[in-house]
Write a protein that holds these residues in place. Structure first.
Motif, PDB file in Angstrom:
ATOM      1  N   LYS A   4       0.818  -1.216   0.000  1.00  0.00           N
ATOM      2  CA  LYS A   4       0.000   0.000   0.000  1.00  0.00           C
ATOM      3  C   LYS A   4       0.852   1.267   0.000  1.00  0.00           C
ATOM      4  N   ARG A   5       1.947   1.244   0.729  1.00  0.00           N
ATOM      5  CA  ARG A   5       2.834   2.419   0.761  1.00  0.00           C
ATOM      6  C   ARG A   5       3.371   2.705  -0.637  1.00  0.00           C
ATOM      7  N   LEU A   6       3.796   1.652  -1.324  1.00  0.00           N
ATOM      8  CA  LEU A   6       4.310   1.795  -2.683  1.00  0.00           C
ATOM      9  C   LEU A   6       3.229   2.311  -3.627  1.00  0.00           C
ATOM     10  N   GLU A   7       2.021   1.819  -3.474  1.00  0.00           N
ATOM     11  CA  GLU A   7       0.905   2.293  -4.311  1.00  0.00           C
ATOM     12  C   GLU A   7       0.619   3.768  -4.070  1.00  0.00           C
ATOM     13  N   ILE A   8       0.687   4.189  -2.816  1.00  0.00           N
ATOM     14  CA  ILE A   8       0.484   5.603  -2.493  1.00  0.00           C
ATOM     15  C   ILE A   8       1.594   6.441  -3.130  1.00  0.00           C
ATOM     16  N   LEU A   9       2.836   5.972  -3.009  1.00  0.00           N
ATOM     17  CA  LEU A   9       3.960   6.686  -3.632  1.00  0.00           C
ATOM     18  C   LEU A   9       3.764   6.811  -5.141  1.00  0.00           C
ATOM     19  N   LYS A  10       3.409   5.723  -5.799  1.00  0.00           N
ATOM     20  CA  LYS A  10       3.221   5.745  -7.262  1.00  0.00           C
ATOM     21  C   LYS A  10       2.069   6.670  -7.651  1.00  0.00           C
ATOM     22  N   SER A  11       0.956   6.574  -6.929  1.00  0.00           N
ATOM     23  CA  SER A  11      -0.200   7.424  -7.236  1.00  0.00           C
ATOM     24  C   SER A  11       0.102   8.892  -6.951  1.00  0.00           C
ATOM     25  N   GLY A  12       0.783   9.148  -5.839  1.00  0.00           N
ATOM     26  CA  GLY A  12       1.157  10.519  -5.507  1.00  0.00           C
ATOM     27  C   GLY A  12       2.074  11.096  -6.565  1.00  0.00           C
ATOM     28  N   LYS A  13       3.058  10.328  -6.968  1.00  0.00           N
ATOM     29  CA  LYS A  13       3.989  10.806  -7.998  1.00  0.00           C
ATOM     30  C   LYS A  13       3.239  11.131  -9.285  1.00  0.00           C
ATOM     31  N   GLU A  14       2.357  10.245  -9.679  1.00  0.00           N
ATOM     32  CA  GLU A  14       1.595  10.466 -10.917  1.00  0.00           C
ATOM     33  C   GLU A  14       0.768  11.756 -10.840  1.00  0.00           C
ATOM     34  N   LEU A  15       0.081  11.959  -9.728  1.00  0.00           N
ATOM     35  CA  LEU A  15      -0.758  13.153  -9.603  1.00  0.00           C
ATOM     36  C   LEU A  15       0.062  14.426  -9.429  1.00  0.00           C
ATOM     37  N   PHE A  16       1.137  14.367  -8.655  1.00  0.00           N
ATOM     38  CA  PHE A  16       1.990  15.552  -8.516  1.00  0.00           C
ATOM     39  C   PHE A  16       2.579  15.937  -9.878  1.00  0.00           C
TER      40      PHE A  16
END
Length: 191
Positions: A4-16
């Motif tokens: 889940k942490r990795l998914e949050i990082l990937k999603s955050g990076k994509e949106l930022f």
């Protein structure tokens, strides 16, 4: 099971990268990651915390890439010019690192991050280059009466000038940077 942490990082990076810091929110990040908003806070204290982790990692990758491109055995003035040029270009080309130039946003994020994590976690602007400075000092190519960390702070100040180029005047800016780098290096090379 997904990390889940990795998914949050990937999603955050994509949106930022797509929307920028201001327009990205925790709800959008967790929605893209396919999890409840509350799950975010099991891994990050805030959007700022997530952003700074991504920023630091992107910065680390940029510095590593720069260090692999530059001939560090060249003349110190030319090496510093190259390092600074590649650093500024890399920051402007990377949507996450580009937030550095949005000083209203970045100053606030950095201040909160420093308060939560301590100053030592935010010395990321030129950490990769300090070994070069120390080597030049050892080889008597640079003054050793100025501490290497102070020299790094001088280079950080030079890079920070880039955030004020509108006030300085865009028509003068590239030449001003060249002069500032040359004058700085000439002063630092007076061994």
């Amino acid at each position: 099971m997904i990390d889940k942490r990795l998914e949050i990082l990937k999603s955050g990076k994509e949106l930022f990268e797509k929307k920028g810091f201001k327009k990205t929110n925790v709800a959008g990040i967790t929605q893209l990651a396919g999890m409840a908003t509350g799950t975010f806070y099991n891994y990050f204290t805030s959007k700022n915390d997530l952003f700074m982790e991504l920023f630091i990692e992107e910065n680390r990758l940029l510095k590593k890439n720069i260090m692999n491109q530059v001939d560090l055995e060249g003349h110190p003035l030319e090496v510093i010019r190259q390092l600074m040029y590649l650093n500024m270009k890399g920051m402007k080309d990377n949507p996450i690192l580009k937030e550095w130039y949005n000083r209203d946003v970045f100053n606030k994020i950095e201040q909160i991050y420093r308060e939560e994590n301590g100053k030592e976690h935010t010395d990321f602007v030129y950490d990769a280059f300090i070994d070069v400075i120390l080597k030049w000092q050892k080889d008597e190519k640079l003054r050793s009466d100025i501490h290497a960390e102070m020299i790094m702070a001088i280079f950080t100040a030079l890079i920070s000038v880039d955030t004020h180029k509108d006030e300085i005047g865009l028509e003068h800016f590239p030449e001003i940077m060249n002069h500032l780098v040359r004058f700085t290096m000439e002063g630092l090379m007076q061994v």
